[in-house]
Design a protein around this motif. Sequence first.
Motif, PDB file in Angstrom:
ATOM      1  N   TYR A 299       5.725   2.013  -8.527  1.00 36.26           N
ATOM      2  CA  TYR A 299       4.627   2.721  -7.856  1.00 36.26           C
ATOM      3  C   TYR A 299       3.374   2.638  -8.722  1.00 36.26           C
ATOM      4  CZ  TYR A 299       7.883   4.790  -4.515  1.00 36.26           C
ATOM      5  OH  TYR A 299       8.798   4.969  -3.523  1.00 36.26           O
ATOM      6  N   ILE A 300       2.218   2.653  -8.050  1.00 30.98           N
ATOM      7  CA  ILE A 300       0.927   2.725  -8.766  1.00 30.98           C
ATOM      8  C   ILE A 300       0.365   4.128  -8.529  1.00 30.98           C
ATOM      9  CG2 ILE A 300      -1.444   1.904  -8.802  1.00 30.98           C
ATOM     10  CD1 ILE A 300      -0.406  -0.833  -7.970  1.00 30.98           C
ATOM     11  N   LEU A 301       0.173   4.873  -9.601  1.00 33.71           N
ATOM     12  CA  LEU A 301      -0.391   6.220  -9.479  1.00 33.71           C
ATOM     13  C   LEU A 301      -1.817   6.195 -10.068  1.00 33.71           C
ATOM     14  CD1 LEU A 301       2.639   8.274 -10.919  1.00 33.71           C
ATOM     15  CD2 LEU A 301       2.341   7.399  -8.620  1.00 33.71           C
ATOM     16  N   ASN A 302      -2.806   6.555  -9.254  1.00 31.43           N
ATOM     17  CA  ASN A 302      -4.175   6.661  -9.764  1.00 31.43           C
ATOM     18  C   ASN A 302      -4.464   8.128 -10.048  1.00 31.43           C
ATOM     19  OD1 ASN A 302      -5.093   3.930  -9.642  1.00 31.43           O
ATOM     20  ND2 ASN A 302      -5.034   4.105  -7.413  1.00 31.43           N
ATOM     21  N   LEU A 303      -4.600   8.463 -11.330  1.00 24.16           N
ATOM     22  CA  LEU A 303      -4.812   9.863 -11.737  1.00 24.16           C
ATOM     23  C   LEU A 303      -6.292  10.086 -12.032  1.00 24.16           C
ATOM     24  CD1 LEU A 303      -4.315  12.608 -13.303  1.00 24.16           C
ATOM     25  CD2 LEU A 303      -3.720  11.229 -15.257  1.00 24.16           C
TER      26      LEU A 303
ATOM     27  N   MET B  17       0.817  -1.207   0.000  1.00 20.32           N
ATOM     28  CA  MET B  17       0.000   0.000   0.000  1.00 20.32           C
ATOM     29  C   MET B  17       0.855   1.263   0.000  1.00 20.32           C
ATOM     30  SD  MET B  17      -3.352   0.390   2.245  1.00 20.32           S
ATOM     31  CE  MET B  17      -3.247   1.742   3.343  1.00 20.32           C
ATOM     32  N   LYS B  18       2.077   1.167   0.562  1.00 18.04           N
ATOM     33  CA  LYS B  18       2.907   2.382   0.631  1.00 18.04           C
ATOM     34  C   LYS B  18       3.348   2.851  -0.752  1.00 18.04           C
ATOM     35  CE  LYS B  18       7.454   0.176   1.587  1.00 18.04           C
ATOM     36  NZ  LYS B  18       7.489  -0.505   0.328  1.00 18.04           N
ATOM     37  N   ASN B  19       3.153   2.021  -1.780  1.00 15.30           N
ATOM     38  CA  ASN B  19       3.562   2.418  -3.131  1.00 15.30           C
ATOM     39  C   ASN B  19       2.384   2.891  -3.992  1.00 15.30           C
ATOM     40  OD1 ASN B  19       5.995   1.647  -2.244  1.00 15.30           O
ATOM     41  ND2 ASN B  19       6.499   0.305  -3.949  1.00 15.30           N
ATOM     42  N   ILE B  20       1.246   3.205  -3.341  1.00 15.45           N
ATOM     43  CA  ILE B  20       0.092   3.732  -4.102  1.00 15.45           C
ATOM     44  C   ILE B  20       0.016   5.245  -3.889  1.00 15.45           C
ATOM     45  CG2 ILE B  20      -2.429   3.705  -4.314  1.00 15.45           C
ATOM     46  CD1 ILE B  20      -2.443   0.851  -3.372  1.00 15.45           C
ATOM     47  N   ARG B  21      -0.266   5.978  -4.952  1.00  9.51           N
ATOM     48  CA  ARG B  21      -0.499   7.419  -4.843  1.00  9.51           C
ATOM     49  C   ARG B  21      -1.791   7.746  -5.602  1.00  9.51           C
ATOM     50  NH1 ARG B  21       3.032   6.405  -2.041  1.00  9.51           N
ATOM     51  NH2 ARG B  21       5.094   7.327  -1.779  1.00  9.51           N
ATOM     52  N   ASN B  22      -2.752   8.378  -4.908  1.00  9.90           N
ATOM     53  CA  ASN B  22      -4.000   8.801  -5.574  1.00  9.90           C
ATOM     54  C   ASN B  22      -3.989  10.320  -5.686  1.00  9.90           C
ATOM     55  OD1 ASN B  22      -5.074   6.160  -5.600  1.00  9.90           O
ATOM     56  ND2 ASN B  22      -5.656   6.372  -3.458  1.00  9.90           N
ATOM     57  N   PHE B  23      -4.062  10.829  -6.899  1.00 10.72           N
ATOM     58  CA  PHE B  23      -4.017  12.291  -7.052  1.00 10.72           C
ATOM     59  C   PHE B  23      -4.934  12.735  -8.193  1.00 10.72           C
ATOM     60  CE2 PHE B  23      -1.136  10.821 -10.244  1.00 10.72           C
ATOM     61  CZ  PHE B  23      -1.094  11.784 -11.231  1.00 10.72           C
ATOM     62  N   CYS B  24      -5.311  14.023  -8.143  1.00 11.39           N
ATOM     63  CA  CYS B  24      -6.115  14.562  -9.248  1.00 11.39           C
ATOM     64  C   CYS B  24      -5.478  15.869  -9.725  1.00 11.39           C
ATOM     65  CB  CYS B  24      -7.552  14.773  -8.810  1.00 11.39           C
ATOM     66  SG  CYS B  24      -7.692  15.908  -7.451  1.00 11.39           S
ATOM     67  N   ILE B  25      -5.963  16.363 -10.850  1.00 10.24           N
ATOM     68  CA  ILE B  25      -5.435  17.618 -11.402  1.00 10.24           C
ATOM     69  C   ILE B  25      -6.567  18.636 -11.337  1.00 10.24           C
ATOM     70  CG2 ILE B  25      -4.372  18.699 -13.420  1.00 10.24           C
ATOM     71  CD1 ILE B  25      -3.539  15.996 -14.427  1.00 10.24           C
ATOM     72  N   ILE B  26      -6.333  19.757 -10.639  1.00 13.38           N
ATOM     73  CA  ILE B  26      -7.382  20.787 -10.552  1.00 13.38           C
ATOM     74  C   ILE B  26      -6.855  22.101 -11.127  1.00 13.38           C
ATOM     75  CG2 ILE B  26      -8.653  19.823  -8.591  1.00 13.38           C
ATOM     76  CD1 ILE B  26      -7.087  21.681  -6.741  1.00 13.38           C
ATOM     77  N   ALA B  27      -7.749  22.863 -11.748  1.00 13.02           N
ATOM     78  CA  ALA B  27      -7.362  24.147 -12.327  1.00 13.02           C
ATOM     79  C   ALA B  27      -8.604  24.872 -12.799  1.00 13.02           C
ATOM     80  CB  ALA B  27      -6.413  23.944 -13.503  1.00 13.02           C
ATOM     81  N   HIS B  28      -8.419  26.116 -13.207  1.00 15.90           N
ATOM     82  CA  HIS B  28      -9.483  26.886 -13.855  1.00 15.90           C
ATOM     83  C   HIS B  28      -9.702  26.286 -15.244  1.00 15.90           C
ATOM     84  CE1 HIS B  28     -11.896  30.550 -14.218  1.00 15.90           C
ATOM     85  NE2 HIS B  28     -11.526  30.593 -15.476  1.00 15.90           N
ATOM     86  N   ILE B  29     -10.849  26.580 -15.849  1.00 16.51           N
ATOM     87  CA  ILE B  29     -11.148  26.043 -17.183  1.00 16.51           C
ATOM     88  C   ILE B  29     -10.074  26.524 -18.172  1.00 16.51           C
ATOM     89  CG2 ILE B  29     -12.684  27.990 -17.783  1.00 16.51           C
ATOM     90  CD1 ILE B  29     -14.472  25.912 -19.172  1.00 16.51           C
ATOM     91  N   ASP B  30      -9.626  25.632 -19.041  1.00 15.88           N
ATOM     92  CA  ASP B  30      -8.675  25.984 -20.109  1.00 15.88           C
ATOM     93  C   ASP B  30      -7.246  26.224 -19.655  1.00 15.88           C
ATOM     94  OD1 ASP B  30      -9.524  25.720 -22.567  1.00 15.88           O
ATOM     95  OD2 ASP B  30     -10.003  27.798 -23.000  1.00 15.88           O
TER      96      ASP B  30
END
Length: 594
Positions: A70-74, A1-14
Amino acid sequence: MKNIRNFCIIAHIDHGKSTLADRLLEETQTIGSREMMDQVLDDMDLEREKGITIKSHAIQINYNHKGEDYILNLIDTPGHVDFSYEVSRALAACEGALLLVDATQGIQAQTISNLYLAIDNDLEIIPVINKIDMDGAMIPEVTDQIVDLIGCKPEEILLASGKTGIGIQDILNAIVERIPPPAGDENAPLQALIFDSVFNSFRGIIVYFRIMNGTLRKGDKIQFVSTGQNYIADEVGILKLNMVPKDSLSAGNVGYIITGIKNAKEVKVGDTITLAANPGEMIQGFEEVKPMVFAGIYPVNTDDFEELRECMEKLQLNDASLTFELETSKALGFGFRCGFLGLLHMEIIQERLEREFNQTVITTVPNVSFHAYSTKGDKIVVNNPYEMPDPTRLDRIEEPFIKAQIITLPEYIGNIMTLCLGKRGILINQSYLTPTRVELIFEMPLTEIVFDFYDKLKSSTRGYASFDYSPIGYREADIVKMDILLNGDKVDALSALIHRSRAQDFGRKLCEKLKELLPRQQFQIAIQAAIGAKVIARETISAMRKDVTAKCYGGDISRKRKLLEKQKEGKKRMRQIGNVEVPQEAFLAVLKID
């Protein structure tokens, strides 16, 4: 489990979220060169045409960092204010977020509101300045803005270009090093948060989830906590570009489950999946959606009503921010009263019904929900003009207010003031974020924003203003119900709830518009706008008439008069029994009145 990273990308439109996601997938070779295309995660035609993200998309990336896998969940999220509910759900499934800022535009309203959403969820924030290869990139200025906003050190900010792939390696390293691994116990009772679902005509409903605690195996008997229903997990797996089946998934993972559910009502976004044999607790803190704009959606043929209901339920699975209930209208028959997060959301839902489900629908005038208080002190929620109680029994009406946050350049302050004050706004605060960035905060009635506020704001500032809003409760207002009468008959689908000061002007424009759109009949049509019994505007469509005196040449005038009188009687009788058909364009025209 220590090799999992869950992340998202946030920003203004465009600001380039989807393009950056493309580069991350390319760099880690998650997607082969044959499947690669621009905005690969935006899989809806609509998203590609409009160039915006409408749905959050999850995908798993495998990445080797310093010899460890590593497993990255984007999760790629939308940037438009109407889809902020999608963003809040994506954040609930993550531990970290990439905050993207466009080097040519700097920080905008939606950047700030998405950042606050992420901070409320205790996410680790990695600031990234994107589009640094553009000619107009203002890297030092934008760096200062980010430092002021989140209080990080300038060297923590990563520089990147989603188009050319500069800095992608640094971002991947930062994700592994800065974002904490998910907390959770693999041996505890199963708790998995549902953050999205989609209907597949072959497999039934596919549910996307994030496991908080425990382990989910193929063939387990599972339970949905809020409905109490039990199912068998036919297939569980992870989300690559396509779905990849696995035997089991443990805490910290993001994946999908297929149980063969056919009924859309059984799946709720924000619900918890647990094991039937050893049930866990419900996961708390997932907020209900609050619709802002209401409109009626009706089938063009009343026979298609049941089919439309099925389509709406399937669409609601994929878009949990859509709410609807049954409604009937004298003019349009059976339909649904739908709640949307904004006008763009409403337009997208209408488009998706037409494209994905081949449903042609009529949409009525969008409005917001009011609180009416009777003289006895009862509170009535008014979502529709015809639910408005009789004025004689009415004590007061309250309308929803919002706090609007507008970020712009100093030279457009005058235009924005004129626009907002004209929409009954109250200026609360004006502050300079930097010498070239002004933040204006207004309190405004939501009714005024529903129609065309966003378009007018963009045109009066040449696109240099960004806008975000949040509800702040209800306040008393002088709201009246304006009816449209055709030959004395009310057309309930064209009624509107409007502020008294705006009613006369709006009524006049609406009557003029209807005069252009209604086809002429054999009889005269009177179009009236009325508040109660008082008519405030009127237009008349004259009758098409045949020249009945053509056969008279010369002779006595009384012969002609007799023919004309006879025609007049006929027209009068025709007007009493003739009914006026309102074309579909007329319902849409109301939306386009300035």
